[in-house]
Design a protein around this motif. Structure first.
Motif, PDB file in Angstrom:
ATOM      1  N   SER A   6       0.830  -1.199   0.000  1.00 38.65           N
ATOM      2  CA  SER A   6       0.000   0.000   0.000  1.00 38.65           C
ATOM      3  C   SER A   6       0.869   1.254   0.000  1.00 38.65           C
ATOM      4  O   SER A   6       1.960   1.281   0.578  1.00 38.65           O
ATOM      5  N   CYS A   7       0.349   2.298  -0.593  1.00 36.36           N
ATOM      6  CA  CYS A   7       1.077   3.564  -0.604  1.00 36.36           C
ATOM      7  C   CYS A   7       1.092   4.250   0.760  1.00 36.36           C
ATOM      8  O   CYS A   7       1.707   5.295   0.920  1.00 36.36           O
ATOM      9  N   ILE A   8       0.465   3.639   1.771  1.00 40.91           N
ATOM     10  CA  ILE A   8       0.631   4.163   3.121  1.00 40.91           C
ATOM     11  C   ILE A   8       2.108   4.076   3.504  1.00 40.91           C
ATOM     12  O   ILE A   8       2.627   4.904   4.247  1.00 40.91           O
ATOM     13  N   ASN A   9       2.813   3.080   2.953  1.00 41.92           N
ATOM     14  CA  ASN A   9       4.243   2.912   3.217  1.00 41.92           C
ATOM     15  C   ASN A   9       5.065   3.982   2.509  1.00 41.92           C
ATOM     16  O   ASN A   9       5.989   4.554   3.092  1.00 41.92           O
ATOM     17  N   SER A  10       4.750   4.276   1.261  1.00 40.33           N
ATOM     18  CA  SER A  10       5.494   5.320   0.549  1.00 40.33           C
ATOM     19  C   SER A  10       5.185   6.695   1.143  1.00 40.33           C
ATOM     20  O   SER A  10       6.050   7.567   1.185  1.00 40.33           O
ATOM     21  N   ARG A  11       3.957   6.880   1.616  1.00 41.03           N
ATOM     22  CA  ARG A  11       3.619   8.157   2.261  1.00 41.03           C
ATOM     23  C   ARG A  11       4.462   8.371   3.511  1.00 41.03           C
ATOM     24  O   ARG A  11       4.916   9.487   3.785  1.00 41.03           O
ATOM     25  N   ALA A  12       4.703   7.312   4.270  1.00 42.35           N
ATOM     26  CA  ALA A  12       5.535   7.433   5.471  1.00 42.35           C
ATOM     27  C   ALA A  12       6.953   7.875   5.098  1.00 42.35           C
ATOM     28  O   ALA A  12       7.560   8.692   5.802  1.00 42.35           O
ATOM     29  N   ILE A  13       7.474   7.359   4.001  1.00 42.90           N
ATOM     30  CA  ILE A  13       8.809   7.759   3.535  1.00 42.90           C
ATOM     31  C   ILE A  13       8.819   9.247   3.208  1.00 42.90           C
ATOM     32  O   ILE A  13       9.695   9.996   3.656  1.00 42.90           O
ATOM     33  N   LEU A  14       7.837   9.678   2.429  1.00 47.20           N
ATOM     34  CA  LEU A  14       7.777  11.083   2.003  1.00 47.20           C
ATOM     35  C   LEU A  14       7.552  12.022   3.184  1.00 47.20           C
ATOM     36  O   LEU A  14       8.180  13.083   3.268  1.00 47.20           O
ATOM     37  N   ASP A  15       6.677  11.637   4.106  1.00 44.70           N
ATOM     38  CA  ASP A  15       6.440  12.470   5.294  1.00 44.70           C
ATOM     39  C   ASP A  15       7.707  12.599   6.135  1.00 44.70           C
ATOM     40  O   ASP A  15       8.036  13.680   6.637  1.00 44.70           O
ATOM     41  N   TYR A  16       8.407  11.502   6.301  1.00 39.67           N
ATOM     42  CA  TYR A  16       9.645  11.514   7.093  1.00 39.67           C
ATOM     43  C   TYR A  16      10.697  12.410   6.434  1.00 39.67           C
ATOM     44  O   TYR A  16      11.356  13.205   7.110  1.00 39.67           O
ATOM     45  N   ARG A  47       1.264   9.192  -2.052  1.00 37.51           N
ATOM     46  CA  ARG A  47       0.747   9.561  -0.733  1.00 37.51           C
ATOM     47  C   ARG A  47      -0.661   9.018  -0.480  1.00 37.51           C
ATOM     48  O   ARG A  47      -1.134   9.045   0.644  1.00 37.51           O
ATOM     49  N   ASP A  48      -1.312   8.516  -1.498  1.00 37.85           N
ATOM     50  CA  ASP A  48      -2.698   8.047  -1.372  1.00 37.85           C
ATOM     51  C   ASP A  48      -2.712   6.606  -0.869  1.00 37.85           C
ATOM     52  O   ASP A  48      -2.309   5.688  -1.588  1.00 37.85           O
ATOM     53  N   PRO A  49      -3.201   6.356   0.352  1.00 35.12           N
ATOM     54  CA  PRO A  49      -3.170   5.002   0.914  1.00 35.12           C
ATOM     55  C   PRO A  49      -4.070   4.001   0.183  1.00 35.12           C
ATOM     56  O   PRO A  49      -3.976   2.807   0.424  1.00 35.12           O
ATOM     57  N   HIS A  50      -4.893   4.488  -0.723  1.00 31.19           N
ATOM     58  CA  HIS A  50      -5.742   3.585  -1.509  1.00 31.19           C
ATOM     59  C   HIS A  50      -4.995   3.017  -2.713  1.00 31.19           C
ATOM     60  O   HIS A  50      -5.463   2.069  -3.328  1.00 31.19           O
ATOM     61  N   ASN A  51      -3.861   3.594  -3.046  1.00 32.77           N
ATOM     62  CA  ASN A  51      -3.057   3.110  -4.161  1.00 32.77           C
ATOM     63  C   ASN A  51      -2.078   2.054  -3.673  1.00 32.77           C
ATOM     64  O   ASN A  51      -1.680   2.053  -2.510  1.00 32.77           O
ATOM     65  N   TRP A  52      -1.691   1.188  -4.589  1.00 27.38           N
ATOM     66  CA  TRP A  52      -0.728   0.129  -4.290  1.00 27.38           C
ATOM     67  C   TRP A  52       0.406   0.182  -5.298  1.00 27.38           C
ATOM     68  O   TRP A  52       0.193   0.540  -6.462  1.00 27.38           O
ATOM     69  N   ILE A  53       1.616  -0.176  -4.837  1.00 25.26           N
ATOM     70  CA  ILE A  53       2.809  -0.182  -5.678  1.00 25.26           C
ATOM     71  C   ILE A  53       3.553  -1.495  -5.480  1.00 25.26           C
ATOM     72  O   ILE A  53       3.220  -2.282  -4.591  1.00 25.26           O
ATOM     73  N   SER A  54       4.574  -1.685  -6.281  1.00 26.77           N
ATOM     74  CA  SER A  54       5.391  -2.901  -6.151  1.00 26.77           C
ATOM     75  C   SER A  54       6.413  -2.740  -5.027  1.00 26.77           C
ATOM     76  O   SER A  54       6.750  -1.623  -4.619  1.00 26.77           O
ATOM     77  N   CYS A  55       6.914  -3.866  -4.567  1.00 28.56           N
ATOM     78  CA  CYS A  55       8.005  -3.836  -3.583  1.00 28.56           C
ATOM     79  C   CYS A  55       9.252  -3.209  -4.192  1.00 28.56           C
ATOM     80  O   CYS A  55      10.047  -2.586  -3.485  1.00 28.56           O
ATOM     81  N   THR A  56       9.426  -3.366  -5.496  1.00 26.06           N
ATOM     82  CA  THR A  56      10.575  -2.747  -6.167  1.00 26.06           C
ATOM     83  C   THR A  56      10.538  -1.233  -5.994  1.00 26.06           C
ATOM     84  O   THR A  56      11.550  -0.615  -5.667  1.00 26.06           O
ATOM     85  N   VAL A  57       9.365  -0.641  -6.181  1.00 22.48           N
ATOM     86  CA  VAL A  57       9.234   0.817  -6.056  1.00 22.48           C
ATOM     87  C   VAL A  57       9.515   1.259  -4.628  1.00 22.48           C
ATOM     88  O   VAL A  57      10.312   2.168  -4.392  1.00 22.48           O
ATOM     89  N   VAL A  58       8.885   0.622  -3.658  1.00 21.53           N
ATOM     90  CA  VAL A  58       9.093   1.049  -2.272  1.00 21.53           C
ATOM     91  C   VAL A  58      10.532   0.772  -1.834  1.00 21.53           C
ATOM     92  O   VAL A  58      11.120   1.556  -1.082  1.00 21.53           O
TER      93      VAL A  58
END
Length: 183
Positions: A6-16, A47-58
């Motif tokens: 989930s992009c909740i993980n990428s959002r945490a990176i960007l927020d940090y 940043r949208d937690p409804h979106n999903w990405i690959s493990c490669t991207v994160v």
């Protein structure tokens, strides 16, 4: 692009990074994946937690942030930050708060995991008194990295903060990323 986390993980990176990196962190968003690169606003998507990405991207995002911050524990700190600052979305807070205790959290670790990623299987081996033993079996077909493992450690450690609890004391006995069959 596979939908593995989930992009909740990428959002945490960007927020940090926004909070702790003194400078332009937009390099984290460059050349992640053709689908993301083609977007007019990749950051909004990530940043949208409804979106999903690959493990490669994160994994790329964690690696870039770690190098920019010169901090091997950056991914762990990002997860802690996400729970301390409550950057979880409304739905995610409801899911986490529904368990409301560390014991319930651990018993439901796989259900919680499934809300935000598909990159591992969580096995609760034992819950006894104030101790628990859990194993994380990483999906070798996905681009999982030590940074993702560190982020998960930070998440498990800090999740009780979302309901006003104290952080969990986590001790890693073995690590998949150091040759063990699981973490």
């Amino acid at each position: 692009m596979e939908k593995e986390t989930s992009c909740i993980n990428s959002r945490a990176i960007l927020d940090y990074m926004k909070e702790y990196y003194q400078g332009d962190y937009s390099i984290i968003l460059k050349n992640l994946d053709p689908e993301i690169d083609a977007l007019s606003d990749p950051e909004s998507f990530l940043r949208d937690p409804h979106n999903w990405i690959s493990c490669t991207v994160v994994s790329k995002m964690y690696e870039r942030a770690r190098l920019m911050l010169n901090d091997e524990m950056a991914a762990f700190k990002m997860a802690c930050f996400a729970f301390e600052k409550s950057s979880l979305g409304y739905a995610q807070r409801i899911v986490v708060k529904a368990f409301w205790s560390i014991k319930k959290l651990i018993k439901n670790a796989q259900k919680i995991n499934d809300k935000w990623n598909r990159n591992k299987r969580v096995e609760v081996v034992e819950i006894k008194g104030n101790r628990a033993v859990m194993r994380l079996f990483w999906n070798a077909q996905m681009d999982v990295t030590k940074d993702i493992c560190l982020y998960n450690q930070g998440a498990y450690t800090s999740m009780p903060l979302s309901w006003g609890g104290k952080p969990i004391n986590l001790k890693e006995e073995c690590c998949y990323f150091e040759g063990a069959p699981y973490c």
